[in-house]
Enzyme design. Structure first.
Site, PDB file in Angstrom:
ATOM      1  N   CYS A 132      -5.493 -16.458   0.079  1.00 37.60           N
ATOM      2  CA  CYS A 132      -5.658 -15.910  -1.258  1.00 37.60           C
ATOM      3  C   CYS A 132      -4.488 -16.311  -2.155  1.00 37.60           C
ATOM      4  O   CYS A 132      -3.324 -16.028  -1.843  1.00 37.60           O
ATOM      5  CB  CYS A 132      -5.754 -14.388  -1.181  1.00 37.60           C
ATOM      6  SG  CYS A 132      -5.884 -13.576  -2.784  1.00 37.60           S
ATOM      7  N   GLY A 152       0.826  -1.203   0.000  1.00 42.40           N
ATOM      8  CA  GLY A 152       0.000   0.000   0.000  1.00 42.40           C
ATOM      9  C   GLY A 152       0.855   1.246   0.000  1.00 42.40           C
ATOM     10  O   GLY A 152       1.778   1.361   0.809  1.00 42.40           O
ATOM     11  N   ASN A 158      -6.663  -5.064   7.451  1.00 41.74           N
ATOM     12  CA  ASN A 158      -6.315  -5.473   6.087  1.00 41.74           C
ATOM     13  C   ASN A 158      -7.392  -6.439   5.623  1.00 41.74           C
ATOM     14  O   ASN A 158      -7.630  -7.462   6.253  1.00 41.74           O
ATOM     15  CB  ASN A 158      -4.942  -6.160   6.054  1.00 41.74           C
ATOM     16  CG  ASN A 158      -4.620  -6.722   4.686  1.00 41.74           C
ATOM     17  OD1 ASN A 158      -5.022  -6.170   3.668  1.00 41.74           O
ATOM     18  ND2 ASN A 158      -3.885  -7.824   4.649  1.00 41.74           N
ATOM     19  N   GLY A 159      -8.058  -6.095   4.520  1.00 44.73           N
ATOM     20  CA  GLY A 159      -9.099  -6.963   3.995  1.00 44.73           C
ATOM     21  C   GLY A 159     -10.289  -6.163   3.520  1.00 44.73           C
ATOM     22  O   GLY A 159     -10.183  -4.964   3.239  1.00 44.73           O
TER      23      GLY A 159
END
Length: 445
Positions: free
Chosen positions: A238, A28, A102-103
């Site tokens: 993921c 990020g 986060n997510g």
């Protein structure tokens, strides 16, 4: 795709959090922030920009104490504004609290609407703020119980670090879609971070991954931590963490990202019938897969595309002409190597197809005779909803075109994608993965 870090019981915790965030800058680049707890007082400092732009020695004079949490923002829910930077901090009936996430919460809109109807006033567009309101509005007497109530009302993929005046709570959703690891610092403190590359920089020793559905509670001044299994674990990390997002030197759920990417490239080579002069990676993310392809196919590997690492993220694009220059500013093929050659080009993925098209054009302009394109992941046919900023159906080229149509669009002589089964085999088929971008299985509802 944000980065989060927590530092517990360690001197200059905020400084250690800073270095960890620096190591995870790839997750990020929009904003960065740190909250530090010192003698029961939480101080938060955050700004838009890169880690090195946000913090200086003056900021660390404010961020004192031996507990801290930090965040690098990559927006998937909310906007690229200061109000949406994290950590988000507030005072409520039990004292001060700060939170990083986060997510992505798939029930964020319904939860937000219900909270607003109950009188909640929101300061940001982030789904993360829902969690803060749920905790603050609970009637339970302990923060632990309030957090448990809150996470049982949210649905989605999330890793959370919640800091009170004397504790840090680390939580991972039941599927463990986004990564979160626990390590031990040299001075005996603990570190929790999205990726293990952060441990390497600060000299921490990896202990284990935080389990899917687990909450760990750290307390200031105490070496032992409490572990609670909040939800039955149904791990589905993921796959895109291995394909693209994680740094290659990280280890995610016990698997080296670098080695996984090499195996993806090798799997591509096993089914390829192309004969070429050499294999060329699209730097930097395509390099490990290209190495795997070259090793398996016995075709020589050449770094025939040079990447300029100093193309700023704030590059102004006022016209179509300068927009078209963007890929050329970043990537420069070497004519002396490419002239008259037949090449295999390996990249991590094809999303919209526009970058791949420009790469092929640049390679041909540099003299390549044949350009055979290999994507080290399956066709991206579905938008990802669990914390990755993938485009809509309309923008995903493979959602609208078959392989031959994509090949024509990007201008390659041939095009081949990794199959879903080949991807899973490369990652290790002893476990399940989040593959929603490829198979459309939105398992979190």
């Amino acid at each position: 795709m944000c980065a989060i870090v927590g530092i517990i019981n360690s001197k200059n915790a905020a400084k250690t959090a800073y270095y960890a965030l620096f190591a995870m800058q790839h997750r990020g680049q929009e904003a960065s922030g740190i909250s530090a707890s010192d003698n029961g007082q939480i101080t938060t400092f955050k700004k838009l920009g890169l880690v090195t732009e946000v913090f200086d020695e003056e900021s660390f004079k404010l961020l004192k104490g031996d507990m801290a949490i930090g965040h690098n923002r990559y927006s998937t829910a909310g906007n690229a504004s200061f109000d949406d930077a994290q950590p988000i901090a507030a005072n409520y009936s039990l004292g001060s609290i700060s939170l990083v996430h986060n997510g992505n919460l798939v029930n964020k809109d319904e939860t937000r609407e219900a909270l607003i109807n109950e009188g909640a006033i929101f300061q940001s567009n982030m789904d993360t703020e829902n969690i803060l309101h749920l905790i603050a509005r609970s009637n339970s007497q302990s923060l632990k119980e309030r957090i448990i109530e809150a996470v049982k009302k949210i649905v989605g993929a999330y890793c959370l670090l919640i800091q009170s005046r004397h504790k840090i709570f680390a939580i991972r959703d039941r599927y463990g879609v986004r990564p979160l690891s626990l390590g031990r610092l040299k001075d005996g403190g603990y570190i929790v971070a999205s990726e293990t590359c952060a441990f390497d920089l600060v000299g921490a020793k990896f202990i284990r991954d935080i389990k899917a559905g687990e909450m760990i509670i750290f307390e200031n001044g105490k070496d032992e931590f409490e572990s609670i299994q909040l939800f039955e674990s149904e791990p589905r990390i993921c796959a895109f963490e291995y394909i693209y997002f994680a740094r290659p030197d990280s280890v995610i759920e016990g698997k080296s990202v670098y080695e996984a990417r090499k195996r993806m490239g090798a799997a591509l080579a096993k089914k390829s019938k192309i004969k070429a002069d050499f294999v060329v990676p699209v730097p930097d993310s395509g390099v490990p897969a290209a190495l795997g392809f070259a090793n398996e196919s016995k075709i020589p590997f050449e770094l025939a595309i040079v990447r300029n690492h100093y193309v700023g993220r704030t590059f102004i694009e006022p016209s179509q002409e300068t927009r078209d220059l963007k890929v050329k500013l970043k990537l420069n093929p070497m004519s002396s190597v490419l002239e008259g050659k037949s090449i295999v080009v390996v990249d991590d993925s094809i999303v919209r197809g526009t970058t791949s098209k420009k790469v092929v054009e640049l390679l041909r302009a540099a003299g390549a005779k044949e350009v055979h394109f290999k994507a080290a992941c399956p066709e991206l046919k579905y938008p990802e909803r669990y914390g990755i900023d993938t485009p809509s159906f309309e923008e995903l080229i493979s959602a609208n075109k078959n392989v031959e149509e994509v090949r024509k669009f990007i201008g390659a002589d041939s095009l081949e994608f990794l199959g879903i089964d080949e991807l899973v085999s490369s990652l290790g088929d002893e476990r399940r993965y989040s593959l929603v971008s490829f198979d459309g299985d939105y398992f979190i509802k």
